[in-house]
Enzyme design. Sequence first.
Site, PDB file in Angstrom:
ATOM      1  NE  ARG A 282      -3.728  -0.091   2.457  1.00 39.44           N
ATOM      2  CZ  ARG A 282      -4.868  -0.073   1.749  1.00 39.44           C
ATOM      3  NH1 ARG A 282      -5.187  -1.091   0.971  1.00 39.44           N
ATOM      4  NH2 ARG A 282      -5.676   0.964   1.819  1.00 39.44           N
ATOM      5  CG  HIS A 454      -3.760 -26.800  33.625  1.00 40.56           C
ATOM      6  ND1 HIS A 454      -3.073 -27.135  32.479  1.00 40.56           N
ATOM      7  CD2 HIS A 454      -4.414 -27.926  34.028  1.00 40.56           C
ATOM      8  CE1 HIS A 454      -3.297 -28.421  32.200  1.00 40.56           C
ATOM      9  NE2 HIS A 454      -4.112 -28.916  33.133  1.00 40.56           N
TER      10      HIS A 454
END
Length: 477
Positions: A282, A454
């Site tokens: 771009r 966890h």
Amino acid sequence: MSQQQNFDVVVIGGGPGGYVAAIRAAQLGMKVACVDAFKAKGDGKLALGGTCLNVGCIPSKAMLDSSRQFHNLTHMFADHGITADNVAIDVKKMVARKDKIVKQFNGGVAQLFKANKVTAFHGFGTLHPERVVKVKLHDGGEAVLKATNVILAAGSVSIELPFAKYDGKHIVDNIGVLDFEETPRRLGVIGAGVIGLEMGSVWRRLGAEVTILEALPDFLAAADADIAKVAAREFKKQGLDIRLGCKVGKVEVKKNEVHLTYNDGKEDQTLVVDKLLVSVGRRAATEGLLAEGTGVRLDGRGMIEVDEHCHTGVEGVWAIGDCVRGPMLAHKASEEGIAVAEMIAGLPGHVDFNTVPWVIYTEPEIAWVGRTEKQCKDEGIPYKVGTFPFAAIGRAVAMNETAGMVKVIAHAETDRILGMHLCGPNVSELVHEGVVAMEFKGSAEDLARICHAHPTLSEAVHEAALAVDKRAIHKAN
């Protein structure tokens, strides 16, 4: 002649840099106007949000999610005991959903402007000397705005190849590739960058044969080499045909097909596709932005020259986002917009480019922040590395998304984190552990000593930080 209107701040550009700057300036008590030229798809109505919201970040993520759902149903759900017959994708409905999401956010920005008393002017703005902004309004009129400060946030546009001009039907840019009415049988892509990989992934998941031609010899040269290697392997498994070191020299449309001629470094090759996406980068959208005599300077690439504080050197004139130096990322533009608004108000403002995260929303996702291992070598920085695979993470295995890894790079002497690089499920969210740690000058040991829940994907970050000092628990060191 239009009557001149006075403002404390006039922002040219309503994208993620411009509209955020306008809102923050208004929050700080300033009288603010924002000029934006974008028109909505279809009805041509005024649409704030810039490239990111209208034809970039938001619509592409909507389509990535839709295509991922379809791919999972047809390729992965059977592993979970889920089966379905006669599965089909309605591409027009998928595109309509994307358009609905875009329109929802267009309205959201307009409501935020209203709530913060930001005046919107819909048309093309040009900066004249003495901080006068003249706006060619979409309704045919003109507005003349006088500002104490002007923020240039014009954004960027796709680079068009002279031998592959966009026709909106066969050869498209990032806008056209979002609006196919059906899945092309063969999609060609020039450029294996963010747009090429993301949109190539969308249409590959929906059944297209996708061939990506990349001129550079290395895949994802901006990313860490280990992460790029893992990603390339996964993309190959998915059927993305990525050809490196290929320079396209000729593109022709013949009988509803696109014929490409390219050199692979050894000899000329040909490729025939039904649609071609050109995504080779771009450029700053500064054409027509500056009248004669403003004193604002452009570099050789058309970018506005600014200092480390986004100031142009002209009193009261600032520039941010894709039209200035630095990465062309929406969140970088937003942070610069906030920083400039605060500096105008007399407050401190700063953006640290070293902690701006990068994300590619493929499957698996790719994300990073800070230096790569190669950059550390090139700069002569002593470093140490810890890695950990998602294949050893319980949550990733339960999700059936085990591809990828986390890599933490720390200074060999101070242990300060220099970079974090990830490839895997939801790493667009996990990379911010690295961003926060680096902003607070954290060390690998800091991350290693933080208790991670966890079972979560974030445990891969924890274990990679432990691995920096060869004390990972769930892999051999």
